[in-house]
Design a protein around this motif. Structure first.
Motif, PDB file in Angstrom:
ATOM      1  N   LYS A  65     -15.682  -2.572 -22.204  1.00 40.28           N
ATOM      2  CA  LYS A  65     -14.435  -2.722 -23.118  1.00 40.28           C
ATOM      3  C   LYS A  65     -13.326  -3.272 -22.332  1.00 40.28           C
ATOM      4  O   LYS A  65     -13.041  -2.671 -20.995  1.00 40.28           O
ATOM      5  N   VAL A  66     -12.743  -4.213 -22.666  1.00 36.70           N
ATOM      6  CA  VAL A  66     -11.516  -4.886 -21.954  1.00 36.70           C
ATOM      7  C   VAL A  66     -10.272  -4.768 -22.422  1.00 36.70           C
ATOM      8  O   VAL A  66     -10.018  -4.879 -23.888  1.00 36.70           O
ATOM      9  N   VAL A  67      -9.444  -4.083 -21.893  1.00 40.95           N
ATOM     10  CA  VAL A  67      -8.070  -3.868 -22.188  1.00 40.95           C
ATOM     11  C   VAL A  67      -6.914  -4.590 -21.181  1.00 40.95           C
ATOM     12  O   VAL A  67      -7.068  -4.357 -20.108  1.00 40.95           O
ATOM     13  N   ASP A  68      -6.045  -4.996 -21.851  1.00 38.82           N
ATOM     14  CA  ASP A  68      -4.913  -6.012 -21.053  1.00 38.82           C
ATOM     15  C   ASP A  68      -3.877  -4.951 -20.778  1.00 38.82           C
ATOM     16  O   ASP A  68      -3.477  -3.963 -21.728  1.00 38.82           O
ATOM     17  N   GLY A  69      -3.242  -4.912 -19.903  1.00 42.18           N
ATOM     18  CA  GLY A  69      -1.957  -4.331 -19.370  1.00 42.18           C
ATOM     19  C   GLY A  69      -0.905  -4.700 -20.155  1.00 42.18           C
ATOM     20  O   GLY A  69      -1.133  -5.693 -20.716  1.00 42.18           O
ATOM     21  N   PRO A  70       0.246  -3.859 -19.963  1.00 40.16           N
ATOM     22  CA  PRO A  70       0.449  -2.852 -19.038  1.00 40.16           C
ATOM     23  C   PRO A  70      -0.175  -1.653 -19.538  1.00 40.16           C
ATOM     24  O   PRO A  70      -0.371  -1.484 -20.538  1.00 40.16           O
ATOM     25  N   PHE A  71      -0.002  -0.706 -18.423  1.00 34.29           N
ATOM     26  CA  PHE A  71      -0.688   0.742 -18.566  1.00 34.29           C
ATOM     27  C   PHE A  71       0.502   1.709 -18.380  1.00 34.29           C
ATOM     28  O   PHE A  71       1.134   1.641 -17.713  1.00 34.29           O
ATOM     29  N   ALA A  72       0.617   2.765 -19.388  1.00 33.68           N
ATOM     30  CA  ALA A  72       1.537   3.377 -19.731  1.00 33.68           C
ATOM     31  C   ALA A  72       1.832   4.360 -18.205  1.00 33.68           C
ATOM     32  O   ALA A  72       3.002   4.535 -17.925  1.00 33.68           O
ATOM     33  N   GLU A  73       0.906   5.092 -17.847  1.00 31.93           N
ATOM     34  CA  GLU A  73       1.441   6.077 -16.822  1.00 31.93           C
ATOM     35  C   GLU A  73       1.314   5.697 -15.495  1.00 31.93           C
ATOM     36  O   GLU A  73       0.454   5.236 -14.749  1.00 31.93           O
ATOM     37  N   THR A  74       2.564   5.481 -14.948  1.00 30.23           N
ATOM     38  CA  THR A  74       2.728   4.920 -13.645  1.00 30.23           C
ATOM     39  C   THR A  74       2.269   5.742 -12.475  1.00 30.23           C
ATOM     40  O   THR A  74       1.522   5.217 -11.435  1.00 30.23           O
ATOM     41  N   LYS A  75       2.043   7.089 -12.744  1.00 29.84           N
ATOM     42  CA  LYS A  75       1.319   7.814 -11.605  1.00 29.84           C
ATOM     43  C   LYS A  75      -0.234   7.578 -11.505  1.00 29.84           C
ATOM     44  O   LYS A  75      -0.648   7.810 -10.407  1.00 29.84           O
ATOM     45  N   GLU A  76      -0.753   6.786 -12.369  1.00 30.37           N
ATOM     46  CA  GLU A  76      -2.127   6.611 -12.370  1.00 30.37           C
ATOM     47  C   GLU A  76      -2.388   5.111 -11.935  1.00 30.37           C
ATOM     48  O   GLU A  76      -3.666   4.556 -11.882  1.00 30.37           O
ATOM     49  N   ILE A  77      -1.289   4.421 -11.849  1.00 27.41           N
ATOM     50  CA  ILE A  77      -1.373   2.883 -11.162  1.00 27.41           C
ATOM     51  C   ILE A  77      -1.103   2.624  -9.724  1.00 27.41           C
ATOM     52  O   ILE A  77      -0.306   3.376  -9.054  1.00 27.41           O
ATOM     53  N   ILE A  78      -1.772   1.799  -9.246  1.00 25.48           N
ATOM     54  CA  ILE A  78      -1.663   1.367  -7.906  1.00 25.48           C
ATOM     55  C   ILE A  78      -0.843   0.339  -7.949  1.00 25.48           C
ATOM     56  O   ILE A  78      -1.018  -0.816  -8.397  1.00 25.48           O
ATOM     57  N   ALA A  79       0.294   0.307  -6.749  1.00 29.30           N
ATOM     58  CA  ALA A  79       1.158  -0.764  -6.414  1.00 29.30           C
ATOM     59  C   ALA A  79       0.935  -1.449  -5.254  1.00 29.30           C
ATOM     60  O   ALA A  79       1.392  -2.581  -5.011  1.00 29.30           O
ATOM     61  N   GLY A  80      -0.042  -0.872  -4.405  1.00 28.23           N
ATOM     62  CA  GLY A  80      -0.531  -1.537  -3.153  1.00 28.23           C
ATOM     63  C   GLY A  80      -1.363  -0.605  -2.459  1.00 28.23           C
ATOM     64  O   GLY A  80      -1.850   0.389  -2.789  1.00 28.23           O
ATOM     65  N   TYR A  81      -2.033  -1.005  -1.209  1.00 24.53           N
ATOM     66  CA  TYR A  81      -2.693  -0.276  -0.461  1.00 24.53           C
ATOM     67  C   TYR A  81      -2.609  -0.685   1.212  1.00 24.53           C
ATOM     68  O   TYR A  81      -2.370  -1.900   1.339  1.00 24.53           O
ATOM     69  N   THR A  82      -3.006   0.133   1.886  1.00 20.13           N
ATOM     70  CA  THR A  82      -3.130  -0.187   3.357  1.00 20.13           C
ATOM     71  C   THR A  82      -4.515   0.357   3.734  1.00 20.13           C
ATOM     72  O   THR A  82      -4.832   1.435   3.412  1.00 20.13           O
ATOM     73  N   LEU A  83      -5.462  -0.302   4.388  1.00 18.04           N
ATOM     74  CA  LEU A  83      -6.576  -0.108   4.737  1.00 18.04           C
ATOM     75  C   LEU A  83      -6.772   0.275   6.284  1.00 18.04           C
ATOM     76  O   LEU A  83      -6.457  -1.102   6.877  1.00 18.04           O
ATOM     77  N   ILE A  84      -7.258   1.173   6.975  1.00 23.13           N
ATOM     78  CA  ILE A  84      -7.134   1.465   8.362  1.00 23.13           C
ATOM     79  C   ILE A  84      -8.716   2.004   8.626  1.00 23.13           C
ATOM     80  O   ILE A  84      -9.245   2.574   7.767  1.00 23.13           O
ATOM     81  N   GLU A  85      -8.988   1.724   9.928  1.00 23.34           N
ATOM     82  CA  GLU A  85     -10.298   2.273  10.495  1.00 23.34           C
ATOM     83  C   GLU A  85      -9.550   3.013  11.859  1.00 23.34           C
ATOM     84  O   GLU A  85      -9.084   2.394  12.639  1.00 23.34           O
ATOM     85  N   VAL A  86      -9.857   4.359  11.850  1.00 29.20           N
ATOM     86  CA  VAL A  86      -9.558   5.150  12.731  1.00 29.20           C
ATOM     87  C   VAL A  86     -10.587   6.062  13.279  1.00 29.20           C
ATOM     88  O   VAL A  86     -11.692   6.127  12.536  1.00 29.20           O
ATOM     89  N   LYS A  87     -10.234   7.158  14.314  1.00 30.13           N
ATOM     90  CA  LYS A  87     -11.427   7.777  14.852  1.00 30.13           C
ATOM     91  C   LYS A  87     -11.497   9.104  14.121  1.00 30.13           C
ATOM     92  O   LYS A  87     -12.774   9.729  13.937  1.00 30.13           O
ATOM     93  N   SER A  88     -10.381   9.406  13.462  1.00 30.15           N
ATOM     94  CA  SER A  88     -10.559  10.724  12.619  1.00 30.15           C
ATOM     95  C   SER A  88      -9.415  10.765  11.577  1.00 30.15           C
ATOM     96  O   SER A  88      -8.845  10.041  11.178  1.00 30.15           O
ATOM     97  N   ARG A  89      -9.870  12.055  10.834  1.00 28.70           N
ATOM     98  CA  ARG A  89      -9.030  12.220   9.471  1.00 28.70           C
ATOM     99  C   ARG A  89      -7.649  12.465   9.948  1.00 28.70           C
ATOM    100  O   ARG A  89      -6.753  11.976   9.307  1.00 28.70           O
ATOM    101  N   GLU A  90      -7.609  13.175  11.228  1.00 33.83           N
ATOM    102  CA  GLU A  90      -6.293  13.570  11.655  1.00 33.83           C
ATOM    103  C   GLU A  90      -5.475  12.357  12.015  1.00 33.83           C
ATOM    104  O   GLU A  90      -4.317  12.116  11.765  1.00 33.83           O
ATOM    105  N   GLU A  91      -6.087  11.371  12.839  1.00 34.57           N
ATOM    106  CA  GLU A  91      -5.491  10.076  12.997  1.00 34.57           C
ATOM    107  C   GLU A  91      -5.161   9.348  11.851  1.00 34.57           C
ATOM    108  O   GLU A  91      -3.972   8.937  11.583  1.00 34.57           O
ATOM    109  N   ALA A  92      -5.813   9.072  10.653  1.00 31.00           N
ATOM    110  CA  ALA A  92      -5.351   8.883   9.305  1.00 31.00           C
ATOM    111  C   ALA A  92      -4.273   9.449   8.905  1.00 31.00           C
ATOM    112  O   ALA A  92      -3.294   8.695   8.225  1.00 31.00           O
ATOM    113  N   VAL A  93      -4.162  10.584   8.699  1.00 34.56           N
ATOM    114  CA  VAL A  93      -3.151  11.290   8.369  1.00 34.56           C
ATOM    115  C   VAL A  93      -1.760  11.197   9.188  1.00 34.56           C
ATOM    116  O   VAL A  93      -0.659  10.875   8.658  1.00 34.56           O
ATOM    117  N   GLU A  94      -1.757  10.958  10.440  1.00 33.03           N
ATOM    118  CA  GLU A  94      -0.688  10.645  11.489  1.00 33.03           C
ATOM    119  C   GLU A  94      -0.142   9.411  10.957  1.00 33.03           C
ATOM    120  O   GLU A  94       0.897   9.126  10.973  1.00 33.03           O
TER     121      GLU A  94
END
Length: 142
Positions: A65-94
């Motif tokens: 099923k194909v639905v065109d935006g906009p989509f109502a709930e902004t809390k469920e929508i992504i505005a951007g992202y950053t992808l990182i590669e680190v050694k641990s979960r703690e480093e990612a949180v930092e």
């Protein structure tokens, strides 16, 4: 370990309002820090959902099923992202804690999610080889 910092949308990002120059500068400095540390894989902002297309699969084996935006709930929508590669979960949180408020005005929200490594999903060595070959082509083509 790869982690994605998912920046949630706000009313302004969904309205197509660009961030203030000071915020863009702060994000650029942050991305430069990530790159200098050798952990930055990718970082991008996304256009508002008004230009998006959502594809869902409401029935097993059925037609998508194909639905065109906009989509109502902004809390469920992504505005951007950053992808990182680190050694641990703690480093990612930092690193995530160092990201400037992505929308300013105390409206930013970041969701930190670990990215699956293919080996975690499938144990078949032949599929691993195919996946590695595909990833090798993607890096070379870009």
């Amino acid at each position: 370990m790869r982690f994605m910092m998912v920046v949630k949308a706000s009313k302004d990002s969904e309205a197509g309002i660009m961030p203030a120059p000071e915020l863009v500068d702060a994000m650029m400095r942050y991305n430069e820090e990530l790159a200098k540390a050798g952990v930055l894989v990718a970082a991008d902002g996304l256009h508002p959902s008004s230009g998006a297309i959502r594809i869902s699969y409401p029935e097993p084996g059925g037609k998508p099923k194909v639905v065109d935006g906009p989509f109502a709930e902004t809390k469920e929508i992504i505005a951007g992202y950053t992808l990182i590669e680190v050694k641990s979960r703690e480093e990612a949180v930092e690193w995530a804690l160092r990201m400037p408020d992505p929308h300013g005005f105390g409206e930013g929200e970041i969701e930190l999610r670990q990215v699956f490594d293919f080996e975690e999903i499938i144990a078949d060595p032949e599929l691993h080889a195919r996946e590695n070959a595909l990833r090798g082509r993607l890096v070379k083509d870009n």
